[in-house]
Design an enzyme around this catalytic site. Structure first.
Site, mmCIF file in Angstrom:
data_model
loop_
_atom_site.group_PDB
_atom_site.id
_atom_site.type_symbol
_atom_site.label_atom_id
_atom_site.label_comp_id
_atom_site.label_asym_id
_atom_site.label_seq_id
_atom_site.Cartn_x
_atom_site.Cartn_y
_atom_site.Cartn_z
ATOM 1 N N HIS A 27 0.830 -1.203 0.000
ATOM 2 C CA HIS A 27 0.000 0.000 0.000
ATOM 3 C C HIS A 27 0.865 1.253 0.000
ATOM 4 O O HIS A 27 1.210 1.763 1.071
ATOM 5 C CB HIS A 27 -0.922 -0.006 1.222
ATOM 6 C CG HIS A 27 -1.826 -1.192 1.301
ATOM 7 N ND1 HIS A 27 -1.388 -2.461 1.632
ATOM 8 C CD2 HIS A 27 -3.158 -1.319 1.081
ATOM 9 C CE1 HIS A 27 -2.410 -3.305 1.609
ATOM 10 N NE2 HIS A 27 -3.492 -2.647 1.285
ATOM 11 N N PRO A 117 -6.159 -4.863 11.149
ATOM 12 C CA PRO A 117 -7.607 -4.939 11.375
ATOM 13 C C PRO A 117 -8.085 -3.549 11.805
ATOM 14 O O PRO A 117 -7.734 -3.071 12.891
ATOM 15 C CB PRO A 117 -7.740 -5.981 12.486
ATOM 16 C CG PRO A 117 -6.471 -6.797 12.392
ATOM 17 C CD PRO A 117 -5.413 -5.802 12.003
ATOM 18 N N LEU A 118 -8.825 -2.899 10.949
ATOM 19 C CA LEU A 118 -9.051 -1.461 11.110
ATOM 20 C C LEU A 118 -9.791 -1.089 12.395
ATOM 21 O O LEU A 118 -10.617 -1.830 12.897
ATOM 22 C CB LEU A 118 -9.775 -0.915 9.882
ATOM 23 C CG LEU A 118 -8.872 -0.846 8.640
ATOM 24 C CD1 LEU A 118 -9.665 -0.430 7.409
ATOM 25 C CD2 LEU A 118 -7.702 0.105 8.871
ATOM 26 N N ASP A 154 -9.357 6.794 7.255
ATOM 27 C CA ASP A 154 -10.816 6.855 7.217
ATOM 28 C C ASP A 154 -11.430 5.546 7.689
ATOM 29 O O ASP A 154 -12.457 5.548 8.362
ATOM 30 C CB ASP A 154 -11.287 7.148 5.790
ATOM 31 C CG ASP A 154 -11.086 8.612 5.429
ATOM 32 O OD1 ASP A 154 -11.530 9.475 6.200
ATOM 33 O OD2 ASP A 154 -10.466 8.892 4.389
ATOM 34 N N GLY A 155 -10.792 4.440 7.330
ATOM 35 C CA GLY A 155 -11.309 3.140 7.754
ATOM 36 C C GLY A 155 -11.321 3.015 9.265
ATOM 37 O O GLY A 155 -12.288 2.538 9.855
ATOM 38 N N HIS A 258 -3.973 3.052 -3.435
ATOM 39 C CA HIS A 258 -4.211 2.557 -2.084
ATOM 40 C C HIS A 258 -3.504 1.234 -1.803
ATOM 41 O O HIS A 258 -2.710 1.148 -0.872
ATOM 42 C CB HIS A 258 -5.706 2.395 -1.812
ATOM 43 C CG HIS A 258 -5.985 1.680 -0.525
ATOM 44 N ND1 HIS A 258 -5.964 2.316 0.691
ATOM 45 C CD2 HIS A 258 -6.215 0.369 -0.263
ATOM 46 C CE1 HIS A 258 -6.172 1.427 1.648
ATOM 47 N NE2 HIS A 258 -6.343 0.246 1.113
ATOM 48 N N ARG A 348 -18.269 -17.615 38.814
ATOM 49 C CA ARG A 348 -18.071 -16.164 38.727
ATOM 50 C C ARG A 348 -17.834 -15.594 40.127
ATOM 51 O O ARG A 348 -17.053 -14.659 40.303
ATOM 52 C CB ARG A 348 -19.247 -15.471 38.037
ATOM 53 C CG ARG A 348 -20.575 -15.613 38.748
ATOM 54 C CD ARG A 348 -21.694 -14.828 38.052
ATOM 55 N NE ARG A 348 -22.985 -15.153 38.613
ATOM 56 C CZ ARG A 348 -23.994 -14.303 38.745
ATOM 57 N NH1 ARG A 348 -23.877 -13.065 38.330
ATOM 58 N NH2 ARG A 348 -25.136 -14.683 39.274
ATOM 59 N N SER A 375 -22.594 -8.655 37.613
ATOM 60 C CA SER A 375 -22.830 -9.985 37.048
ATOM 61 C C SER A 375 -21.534 -10.724 36.787
ATOM 62 O O SER A 375 -21.460 -11.937 36.934
ATOM 63 C CB SER A 375 -23.605 -9.869 35.730
ATOM 64 O OG SER A 375 -24.847 -9.245 35.936
ATOM 65 N N GLU A 402 -17.880 -3.629 24.622
ATOM 66 C CA GLU A 402 -17.101 -4.861 24.788
ATOM 67 C C GLU A 402 -15.832 -4.843 23.929
ATOM 68 O O GLU A 402 -14.748 -5.188 24.398
ATOM 69 C CB GLU A 402 -17.952 -6.085 24.421
ATOM 70 C CG GLU A 402 -19.182 -6.296 25.298
ATOM 71 C CD GLU A 402 -20.382 -5.495 24.852
ATOM 72 O OE1 GLU A 402 -20.306 -4.799 23.812
ATOM 73 O OE2 GLU A 402 -21.426 -5.545 25.541
ATOM 74 N N PHE A 428 -20.903 -12.488 24.560
ATOM 75 C CA PHE A 428 -20.404 -11.266 23.938
ATOM 76 C C PHE A 428 -18.902 -11.328 23.642
ATOM 77 O O PHE A 428 -18.309 -10.341 23.205
ATOM 78 C CB PHE A 428 -20.792 -10.043 24.766
ATOM 79 C CG PHE A 428 -22.284 -9.885 24.894
ATOM 80 C CD1 PHE A 428 -23.098 -9.991 23.786
ATOM 81 C CD2 PHE A 428 -22.883 -9.656 26.125
ATOM 82 C CE1 PHE A 428 -24.488 -9.882 23.889
ATOM 83 C CE2 PHE A 428 -24.268 -9.542 26.250
ATOM 84 C CZ PHE A 428 -25.072 -9.660 25.123
ATOM 85 N N HIS A 464 -28.519 -14.995 24.581
ATOM 86 C CA HIS A 464 -27.515 -14.804 25.618
ATOM 87 C C HIS A 464 -26.806 -16.097 26.025
ATOM 88 O O HIS A 464 -25.961 -16.070 26.911
ATOM 89 C CB HIS A 464 -28.166 -14.157 26.853
ATOM 90 C CG HIS A 464 -28.421 -12.696 26.694
ATOM 91 N ND1 HIS A 464 -29.163 -12.193 25.660
ATOM 92 C CD2 HIS A 464 -27.996 -11.612 27.411
ATOM 93 C CE1 HIS A 464 -29.211 -10.865 25.759
ATOM 94 N NE2 HIS A 464 -28.501 -10.500 26.797
ATOM 95 N N ARG A 510 -22.883 -18.673 35.796
ATOM 96 C CA ARG A 510 -23.789 -17.831 36.576
ATOM 97 C C ARG A 510 -24.306 -18.615 37.783
ATOM 98 O O ARG A 510 -24.473 -18.087 38.866
ATOM 99 C CB ARG A 510 -24.988 -17.424 35.713
ATOM 100 C CG ARG A 510 -26.017 -16.625 36.494
ATOM 101 C CD ARG A 510 -27.318 -16.434 35.716
ATOM 102 N NE ARG A 510 -28.209 -15.564 36.467
ATOM 103 C CZ ARG A 510 -29.532 -15.678 36.518
ATOM 104 N NH1 ARG A 510 -30.139 -16.628 35.822
ATOM 105 N NH2 ARG A 510 -30.248 -14.863 37.239
#
Lengths: 662, 662
Positions: A27, A117-118, A154-155, A258, A348, A375, A402, A428, A464, A510
């Protein structure tokens, strides 16, 4: 006569152009567009010393637009770092060259983060800036007083994680974070107008940032914008108006520059346009000398810093922290307590209890959660919040961010001096996944506290409930996933994660679990990845392999089998990756490589069975869940999905009978 | 006397409170806070008819804050949908109740999207609004003239994907998208000030949105804000200032009402405060009657719409499109062309060629890419861009917004009438992953075109080279991953994906591949998941199983084995999930369940070997890559990682010899 800043910048352009041309891949556009701005930064503002790339009080520079990797390679070479050499640059993008397609911090000192990785470079820089302020709050300006600079495209600004990074940095008022935005109005698909009509400056201002803009092709103007940004107390975005591929007379300003070599002819035209040497990879002596002089600017500052360090009472402690030391003195007495009085609790909660001991022992930990503190059980009693008013705090309310949290933790770990851990629900982990992969690739010691790790979370339902997550994280190289079965294993897994050089995921329940480890052990059994928790009493016909919340189920199944005269081992396997790395004798002892017609191997895990063939063999039995979950109380779900001793024991017996093994 | 809007709203509060209390699980705070705003929307503005939840020209309502699921359950019941019944609501969050913890569109008509994973409801709504404008551009106001409303929480707005959704909606000027923001200043961790100090309104304005604000506890004021938003040509954000848990006198305004039952005592106090009936789950007759009347508002509009439809020349075509029809008439002639002249091309190029045929045949497809159009080969010649000036276009420049693209495609697929496909690099499936999971859970026909699917992408290096991605996507329920080996398989996989009801990922190469399918077949072999591509000539000692770019390597290895008198089948396995679903006889024929000491099974895939034990058995041979990639030309990498016939054939021979199988 001192060469002009433009001539210095043109050396970057020349190297970038030539390296991409030689590789016929890469690039050129970004390095050519941002060469002047980078020259301003690296010759005037950035505090660094090529003689010691790891000097703790250096400024950090993160090339978030990692595709423009030749920019940083050129800068490191020109300012006098030991690597890359000119030969390294000539082997840009070739096997074993440290000049990889995208900058990799494990290849070159001076590359602060692996980018490409943008969005993530900038988001990691937020974490570096947090670590800096935190250590500054503890050790003072004498030892910690540096800035974090970012070059972003920009990315980087369009990616979702940018919003999270901007929000976090604005909230924490990270005034030492300065972003140079390469505003070249071009993306891969063409004009940025094809996909964006946002007022970027207004968005950053809405997030509490200072903004400035300048002609990015004029180093002097960039310097003044940098002065302004440094003077401002808020994090800063500097909009550098540039032309992509600047200097390539026929292609500049277009997407053609580019991500592809300019072509021999255009390179020659650019050489003329920019007044460069006729030969490739050639930097004029006066230009190289000026760059090397710029690279020596920091030597005095570094020497002064070492004087201050030598004079500091905190010297040993500071150096220990930077070395990443994480004592495990907390472990033994804590395990003794647990063995003396084994608690029936969720893992947890067990993690929170372990953290009470860990955070008291290890000052470097900084916890947090993406708005699930109560939690994830990530906050211990003594932890104060790390806020704009109290950078000494050791707990971060990351908000509902996250991915931003995970990327910031990467930045904190890369900065050094802190050990970040952060929580969200295991489901998540998908939101964090691009950053988890960069934790792994960079071997960054980030500890992910992922709770609510199965259908056991109950009523929240399939959106979830992780199903494929355990296996899909185990498939990632250089990442260890721990799924402990009770409080003892949880403590062991925490100790293993802290002792690791790389990232770990703790998958925690949990729901409450019965203790399965009630006797003292001579070693950290979980650190082995898997171990025999229960030995068959009758002649061994089955080995039940389970993780986390399913270990107590496996023990119950084993009891039922034994009551029918069927001998059954139970193997607890909190970390498959660790087990795979044990020596063959150990593995053979735990899981003998015999036919399932001789000893039946059964895996029990409340998640996808895909991949468990590795431990059960094709003719073993895999108990798990290969569809999405459902919304109901946890006990109902375990029954619904057949994950109870009542359901499993008969399946094992039936299979043993069918195979004439009884 | 008509009951007040507040009394109508209080019916929502009562049901939400009681259902959560009965389940002893759930989120009462949001429904209680937004009850008035929802009442305004559902009694005055929203166009819907409970008698036909699938009426194509209904407005869409997306509860992005899915944790507040009782809000939509209450609304559906009150306005007169067949389900949920009051009994369903009484079984909130219990097994087999359609009233799941988070709203699921596959459980209840009237729930337009499955929400809960924050940020995605709003981002899916963007896709719905795109689909609406697109179909409007084709079929006119007569048939397509509706709006998309969203209820969003602070969490939805803080998530990174919100930035992408805002950017996309602002860019495409989706004036029919209206977001009600529940500005209650509370997150799970406590005050929103703990983690955010952004000027949200300014950020949306920066993205080209109209913004308005109102007292969210006053239905009349919400109605006026909705009028204003509807009148504005831009997408709208309405800031509804509310109090979480409004009506619970001691807990309202605190995080305590967010995600837990209020407790018997507080519920009773709220009943008094709000003037509710003393018995739980009780709605006064006049209130229910008023709600049901509001629910009948749309019947006339629906009848009028049906008249217009009946009178329309486009009726059949329109209904066919909405039924999701995707002809495969394109396939046969196109395959004949390929067989006649088998091309040596990358499968991403083969995908583009297939798309030329598909897009000409199927008007419902809408393509796009997250700023990698020329790399993903997703745009066909005749496709015009879908822009704010040309909603009839069939190609979307999504910008560098992978997650936003994926979520928007989910929304488009859920809306119906269009078949979305979109491209990025396979590595960035990680960025899309939370939305891919919702494609799978919702069974939405979204086709992900994921190119550059291995180290074969070459110089971009490990940040861009998928390793674990194939396996981690295969581990996800209800998702099919296709990795075709040449142009013929690519066409077959496209046909299979289009014929599927659910989502597909096409994993495609950057690099050229030799054709492996050079003879006409009687059926779509790829749709079987795996098939015997080559039959052993000599006595069969090995079965080589490969996917995508490694199939040609497997064929070469087979030739080498045969030249040594070792018979070897080659099985091409473009879709493991499909193969797993074949009948046992077919599977046994392709992969006989015999010992690896009788027939050695070998898998070859340029990715993680984890999971391939399912097809090779424990004692088979798995050729793959279990570490991160490197930056170099593709051919060098294949050699470096041992993925060449030169490297593989001797390994097979050696193992056969070692086991005395020769």
């Amino acid at each position: 006569m001192q060469p002009t800043q433009r001539r210095l910048a043109n050396a970057i352009r020349a190297l970038a152009m030539d390296a991409v041309e030689t590789a016929n891949s890469g690039h050129p556009g970004m390095p050519m567009g941002m060469a002047d701005a980078a020259t301003a930064l690296f010759t005037r503002h950035l505090k660094y010393d090529p003689a010691d790339p790891h000097w703790p009080d250096r400024d950090r520079f993160v090339l978030s637009a990692g595709h423009g990797s030749m920019l940083i390679y050129a800068l490191l070479y020109l300012t006098g770092y030991a690597r890359p050499t000119l030969d390294d640059i000539k082997r840009f993008r070739q096997l074993h060259s440290p000049c990889a397609g995208h900058p990799e911090n494990f290849e070159l000192a001076g590359v602060e983060a692996t980018t490409g990785p943008l969005g993530q470079g900038l988001a990691m820089a937020v974490g570096m800036a947090i670590a800096e302020r935190h250590l500054n709050a503890i050790y003072g300006d004498e030892l910690v007083d540096h800035r974090t600079f970012v070059l972003a495209s920009d990315g980087d600004l369009m990616e979702g994680v940018n919003h999270e990074a901007v929000g976090l940095a604005g909230h924490l008022k990270l005034g030492r974070l300065i972003v140079l935005w390469d505003d070249n109005r071009i993306t891969i698909d063409g004009s940025v107008d094809l996909s964006r009509n946002e007022d970027v400056m207004a968005r950053y201002a809405a997030g509490g940032w200072h903004t400035a803009e300048c002609d990015g092709l004029d180093a002097g103007k960039v310097e003044r914008a940098l002065d302004e940004a440094i003077a401002d107390e808020r994090p800063s975005l500097i909009r550098c108006r540039t032309v992509i591929g600047y200097g390539a007379p026929n292609k500049q300003g277009t997407a053609a520059t580019h991500g592809a070599a300019l072509g021999r002819q255009e390179v020659e035209a650019a050489r003329k346009e920019l007044g460069l040497e006729p030969e490739e990879f050639t930097v004029p002596d006066d230009v190289l000398a000026a760059w090397r002089e710029a690279g020596r600017r920091g030597a005095v500052q570094r020497a002064e810093w070492h004087h201050r360090l030598d004079a500091s009472k905190a010297k040993d402690e500071f150096l220990e922290r930077l070395a990443g030391k994480a004592d495990d003195k907390w472990l033994k007495p804590y395990l003794e307590e647990l063995i003396a009085k084994p608690p029936t609790i969720a893992t947890r909660k067990a993690s929170e209890m372990a953290l009470e001991a860990i955070n008291a022992e290890i000052p470097a930990t900084i916890g947090g959660s993406a708005d699930l503190t109560g939690s994830n059980n990530t906050k211990t009693k003594a932890q104060e919040a790390l806020t704009a008013d109290n950078y000494a705090g050791r707990y971060i309310y990351y908000g509902i961010r996250e991915f931003g949290m995970a990327a910031a933790m990467n930045g904190m770990a890369l900065h050094g001096g802190v050990i970040p851990y952060g929580g969200t629900f295991l489901i998540f982990s998908d939101y964090c996944r691009p950053a988890i992969r960069l934790s792994a690739l960079q071997n960054a010691r980030v500890i992910y506290v992922m709770t609510h790790d199965s259908i056991g979370l109950g009523e929240d339902g399939p959106t979830h409930q992780p199903i494929e997550h355990l296996q899909s994280l185990r498939a990632m190289p250089q990442l260890e996933l721990f799924r402990p079965a009770d409080a003892v294993e949880t403590a062991e897994c925490w100790a293993a994660a802290l002792a690791s050089e790389g990232p770990s995921v703790l998958a925690l329940t949990r729901q409450n679990l019965s203790p399965v480890r009630t006797k003292a052990a001579k070693e950290n059994l979980s650190a082995r990845g898997a171990y025999r928790l229960r030995k068959a009493a009758a002649a061994r016909k089955a080995i039940l392999i389970a993780t986390g919340s399913e270990v107590e189920i496996a023990l119950d199944v084993a009891e039922r089998l034994e009551s029918q005269g069927i001998g059954a081992d139970v193997v607890s396997m909190p970390c498959t990756e660790r087990f795979d790395a044990q020596d063959p004798d150990y593995r053979e002892d735990i899981l003998p490589d015999v036919s399932n017609r001789e000893i039946l191997r059964v895996s029990i895990e409340a998640g996808a069975t895909f991949g468990w063939e590795r431990y059960t063999g094709l003719h073993g039995l895999r108990i798990g869940i290969d569809r999405f979950g459902a919304s109901a109380p946890a006990a109902d779900l375990y029954q619904h999905f057949g994950l109870t001793p009542d359901a499993i024991a008969p399946r094992v017996v039936e299979l043993l009978q069918k195979r004439d093994m009884l």
